[in-house]
Design a protein around this motif. Sequence first.
Motif, PDB file in Angstrom:
ATOM      1  N   ARG A   1      48.027  25.608  39.233  1.00 53.96           N
ATOM      2  CA  ARG A   1      48.208  24.281  39.831  1.00 53.96           C
ATOM      3  C   ARG A   1      48.652  24.331  41.293  1.00 53.96           C
ATOM      4  NH1 ARG A   1      51.059  21.315  35.834  1.00 53.96           N
ATOM      5  NH2 ARG A   1      51.350  19.640  37.322  1.00 53.96           N
ATOM      6  N   ASP A   2      49.395  25.390  41.662  1.00 56.51           N
ATOM      7  CA  ASP A   2      49.894  25.462  43.040  1.00 56.51           C
ATOM      8  C   ASP A   2      48.779  25.718  44.040  1.00 56.51           C
ATOM      9  OD1 ASP A   2      52.360  24.987  42.188  1.00 56.51           O
ATOM     10  OD2 ASP A   2      53.081  27.063  42.300  1.00 56.51           O
ATOM     11  N   LYS A   3      47.891  26.605  43.654  1.00 60.43           N
ATOM     12  CA  LYS A   3      46.837  26.988  44.600  1.00 60.43           C
ATOM     13  C   LYS A   3      45.534  26.262  44.303  1.00 60.43           C
ATOM     14  CE  LYS A   3      48.619  30.845  46.803  1.00 60.43           C
ATOM     15  NZ  LYS A   3      49.423  31.744  45.935  1.00 60.43           N
ATOM     16  N   GLY A   4      45.360  25.829  43.070  1.00 58.98           N
ATOM     17  CA  GLY A   4      44.116  25.149  42.695  1.00 58.98           C
ATOM     18  C   GLY A   4      43.016  26.097  42.281  1.00 58.98           C
ATOM     19  N   ALA A   5      43.182  27.376  42.589  1.00 52.79           N
ATOM     20  CA  ALA A   5      42.149  28.348  42.243  1.00 52.79           C
ATOM     21  C   ALA A   5      42.766  29.739  42.220  1.00 52.79           C
ATOM     22  CB  ALA A   5      41.009  28.297  43.252  1.00 52.79           C
ATOM     23  N   PHE A   6      42.071  30.662  41.555  1.00 51.90           N
ATOM     24  CA  PHE A   6      42.558  32.029  41.474  1.00 51.90           C
ATOM     25  C   PHE A   6      41.712  32.935  42.348  1.00 51.90           C
ATOM     26  CE2 PHE A   6      43.349  29.887  37.460  1.00 51.90           C
ATOM     27  CZ  PHE A   6      44.714  30.096  37.275  1.00 51.90           C
ATOM     28  N   ARG A   7      42.396  33.838  43.051  1.00 52.36           N
ATOM     29  CA  ARG A   7      41.639  34.823  43.834  1.00 52.36           C
ATOM     30  C   ARG A   7      41.191  35.971  42.950  1.00 52.36           C
ATOM     31  NH1 ARG A   7      41.024  34.335  49.118  1.00 52.36           N
ATOM     32  NH2 ARG A   7      40.379  36.505  49.372  1.00 52.36           N
ATOM     33  N   SER A   8      41.956  36.229  41.897  1.00 49.00           N
ATOM     34  CA  SER A   8      41.498  37.222  40.935  1.00 49.00           C
ATOM     35  C   SER A   8      42.049  36.835  39.575  1.00 49.00           C
ATOM     36  CB  SER A   8      41.974  38.624  41.319  1.00 49.00           C
ATOM     37  OG  SER A   8      43.371  38.702  41.171  1.00 49.00           O
ATOM     38  N   LEU A   9      41.323  37.242  38.568  1.00 48.12           N
ATOM     39  CA  LEU A   9      41.699  36.897  37.198  1.00 48.12           C
ATOM     40  C   LEU A   9      41.342  38.085  36.331  1.00 48.12           C
ATOM     41  CD1 LEU A   9      40.457  33.330  36.127  1.00 48.12           C
ATOM     42  CD2 LEU A   9      42.804  34.168  36.150  1.00 48.12           C
ATOM     43  N   PRO A  10      42.202  38.424  35.387  1.00 49.43           N
ATOM     44  CA  PRO A  10      41.832  39.525  34.491  1.00 49.43           C
ATOM     45  C   PRO A  10      40.533  39.181  33.741  1.00 49.43           C
ATOM     46  CG  PRO A  10      43.883  38.439  33.773  1.00 49.43           C
ATOM     47  CD  PRO A  10      43.528  37.873  35.089  1.00 49.43           C
ATOM     48  N   LEU A  11      39.680  40.158  33.568  1.00 46.09           N
ATOM     49  CA  LEU A  11      38.413  40.012  32.833  1.00 46.09           C
ATOM     50  C   LEU A  11      37.382  39.160  33.576  1.00 46.09           C
ATOM     51  CD1 LEU A  11      39.776  39.377  29.205  1.00 46.09           C
ATOM     52  CD2 LEU A  11      39.075  41.553  30.232  1.00 46.09           C
ATOM     53  N   ALA A  12      37.706  38.709  34.771  1.00 47.45           N
ATOM     54  CA  ALA A  12      36.744  37.848  35.466  1.00 47.45           C
ATOM     55  C   ALA A  12      36.381  38.407  36.834  1.00 47.45           C
ATOM     56  CB  ALA A  12      37.296  36.438  35.593  1.00 47.45           C
ATOM     57  N   SER A  13      36.433  39.733  36.965  1.00 50.38           N
ATOM     58  CA  SER A  13      36.197  40.320  38.284  1.00 50.38           C
ATOM     59  C   SER A  13      34.777  40.024  38.763  1.00 50.38           C
ATOM     60  CB  SER A  13      36.438  41.823  38.242  1.00 50.38           C
ATOM     61  OG  SER A  13      35.537  42.412  37.331  1.00 50.38           O
ATOM     62  N   GLY A  14      33.827  39.897  37.820  1.00 48.87           N
ATOM     63  CA  GLY A  14      32.459  39.560  38.211  1.00 48.87           C
ATOM     64  C   GLY A  14      32.429  38.263  38.999  1.00 48.87           C
ATOM     65  N   TRP A  15      33.262  37.344  38.570  1.00 48.75           N
ATOM     66  CA  TRP A  15      33.327  36.061  39.282  1.00 48.75           C
ATOM     67  C   TRP A  15      34.145  36.195  40.561  1.00 48.75           C
ATOM     68  CZ3 TRP A  15      31.480  31.017  38.085  1.00 48.75           C
ATOM     69  CH2 TRP A  15      31.915  30.034  38.986  1.00 48.75           C
ATOM     70  N   THR A  16      35.335  36.752  40.428  1.00 50.96           N
ATOM     71  CA  THR A  16      36.281  36.671  41.550  1.00 50.96           C
ATOM     72  C   THR A  16      36.029  37.695  42.651  1.00 50.96           C
ATOM     73  OG1 THR A  16      37.817  38.018  40.274  1.00 50.96           O
ATOM     74  CG2 THR A  16      38.120  35.634  40.186  1.00 50.96           C
TER      75      THR A  16
END
Lengths: 475, 215, 268
Positions: free
Chosen positions: A437-452
């Motif tokens: 909620r603070d940033k509105g988005a993630f720069r990296s996420l576990p298991l989602a490196s393909g996306w991030t």
Amino acid sequence: MTAHARPPHEFDARVTTGLGDANLQRSLNALKGTFIAARGHAVTALPEFEALRDDGKAIKDHTLANLDFYLQRYEEEVVRRGGQVHWARDAAEACDIVRTICREAGARTVTKGKSMVSEEIALNDALEADGLEVIETDAGEYILQLGREAPSHIVMPTVHKTTDQIADLFQKHHGELGFPDRTTDAAELIAQVRTVLRDKYFKADVGITGANFLVAETGSNIIVTNEGNGDLTSTLARVHIVTTGIEKVIPTLEDLSVMLRLLARSALGSEITSYTTLSTGPRRSGDLDGPEAYHVVLIDNGRANMLAGHFREMLRCIRCGACMNHCPVYMSVGGHAYGSVYPGPMGAVLTPMINGHEAAGELPHACTLNGRCQSVCPVKIPLPDLLRRLRHQQWEKKFVSAKVRWGVGAWAWLATKPRLYKLATGAAMRVLGWAGRDKGAFRSLPLASGWTKGRDMPAPQGPTFQELWARRTRP
Amino acid sequence: MSLSSRDLVLGRIRGALNARGDADVIALKQRISSPPRWTRPAFDGDDVARFVQKAKANLSSVEFVATLADVGNAVNAILQFQGTPRDVSIAPGLAHVAWPEHWTVNFGTGRPVEHVAITDATAGIAETGSVVMCSEAGRPGGLNFLPELHVAVLHKADIVHHLEDIWPKIRALPVWPRAVNIISAPSRTADVAQIVVRPAHGPKSLHIIIVEAEQ
Amino acid sequence: MTINEAHQRSEQATSSPRVALFVTCLVDLMRPNIGFAAVKLLEDAGCRVEVPRSQVCCGQPAYNSGDFASTQRIAKHVIDTFADYDYVVGPSGSCMATIKTGYPALFEDDAVWHARAVKLAQRSHELMSFLRDVLKATPPQTRMAATATYHDSCSGLRSLGIKDQPRDLLARVRDLKLVEMQDSDVCCGFGGTFCVKYPDISVKMVTDKAANIDATGADMLLGGDLGCLLNMAGRLRRLGKSTRVFHAAEVLAGMADGPAIGEAEERR
Ligand code: SF4
């Protein structure tokens, strides 16, 4: 040299190469302003284009539904006009037939017009192994032959090459032929090709061309070019051999007229190419030029097996290249990334059909199914649908990686269990929503490196819609 | 080897298709003798004017002369202007025409170095501005591709509306020609960096001379 | 109640269609606001909206991965869930295309389910096309002071012919200026599982898209498919762009009042 099935597992590496090749990226980008823009104009300029697409589809559908009839009629007409027809079940047999004709003709020098099917069957390799001098005459194919490279596009084979690269090649190969100086002038480079090849046409014992169409009514093969190389190849050699897939036949000259209108516009954005030639048999008695013998090699190589079921639609293909020109994946990675003779959307369908799923690897998957190819295809081939069906074949054959199978399977399982789905996702979304909620988005996420790797992951709003709807409270 | 492959390939094809009765075969034969009328691009106005406009748009040049006998002088004027040697190849079927006397003329097929060749067309197509050349004893096909300057002689009355309109003309010839060349523009390529270069292997220029007189 | 009144009431009941909202799993999980916006637009247009609780996903991930058996199971679940409504409407071109074109194709060898799939397909619509083409609705005017550009998501555009519908509806929004980007109809590189299976190609495609968006000078990006919007918003943010990304329904319903997709809460 001919390109065939490079190892499919190197797909990722080839993609990286393509994406990182600044020259390639520049050339592909330029394509948008040249041939792709021209196609757009040509299509808008012809109000009947949509109707012609329907006609073209109907013509091919009718012919394919009666393919045996039309091939036999075509064969009869060729024979009636003094030509010979050979049937090849696969690539090896097709090469053998051509080799035998060359041997019996006592051939040493072979000129070749542009022919994708000859790439498909790796004909040059076979002929060179027999000690023949094989000369590609299409300027683009000639350049690639000097560089011992494969085409990266079915209509514009050299789209990946820069003027500088071509200049280097010519300096190396044309130095002894009377062109000692390096030039980067396109006109001078092409003038060299013209000069070097002119004598070869006259020297050639055998001229090999492909066919854009075969007309059953007359037993003609049709080639369209802008250069005129195909005509010099077929007219000046002692023997003319046509290598062609069995799906190229259409019934009559009236049908041909429709297909020609579609082809030139879809391939190059022209109303018609410089040269459209119908070749029918050897020279007639009294003719002053033309080949003494005329052979056609009708090649199956996986095509007949496509006739049953959905993949028959792919046999409508007239090899115009519009699908790749309008494919954002092709335009990002270039033709060599596919590692197959036929690149782009049509290649991703044809390669597994011709060479099998092992050779095609993940080609059917490397596509977003966005459908732009289908929307420009002159014969309305539902390429995304066929790609999805190929994925289905791979899924059934368990060619899809365990990781993907597991992920898709788990989601599919959950998708019919609403309560479990709500339990599993509700909590996860709350956590992610709260964390993001603070940033509105993630720069990296576990298991989602393909996306991030290249983009942020927007955070969910928190509670799911279903939860909020139960309380009728907006997020 | 080939024979059995023929049967094998045809067998594979038949295995994938619906069985066909005698009536179907008759219908297919009929479809060949009277094919469907497909969509044709609509355009109106004078076919000759359209032909000229399209041919020029495709970078051919076009000129009118009154009779066949005037073609020689018209070509001579171009050669004079360009300073081209008066070594001209002419389709043998045009040998009866009076050609300028100071020309060296080759009535035959093309040679590796060919400055100018004059050949005559069976038809012109208004739709696309194309000339249609049919090979025969008096019309060697190679002449259309070997010269730097290709002069195509076209009788005005032979200009047809659509591409489809040339087929009945060709079907009416005594023998179906070995080569039918539909020529729509000078030779070109864009295989070096998508830059359009003229010529590639064929003629650098296509000059169409339309003969007004009836044959 | 007179007979006449009763008649009028039943007229009214039958003339206001019973619409099931197909939320789509992405909207359910990631951006419920779009679901609320869809409900509002449908209710404003005179629909009785219901949200069947047993809905989950249309099955696209399985379908596009070639797992047709699983997709058929999911499709049967969806067909059962949405059997009894006048219409099924969803705020996504790709999910509705799966239902409208994919389901009938999946059951080509099963007459019973094929018939049911076709029946559902005929009643199913993407939100924008339902509002404009089926209901011929003119949503109550809302206001949004912004310059926006619209991305045509591929399935909606090519499978369902959605192009003018959202633009027509958005043209009614006060103070909203629509500017067209170059290649608005070219794929953004999302493609469902494609974007994580081939991240490099996907990022190249979305980078091209971001450049086209940026070149318009628009401060807002709109679209009709959340998957694509997440992809483009994610790339725009990574590139440090401040373009605000919304689903068109949010703007049309006057619900683009909170954080945009990928935007932090305290910003507003
Ligand atoms: S699939 Fe269609 S667009 Fe692609 S090359 Fe074949 S005919 Fe052209």
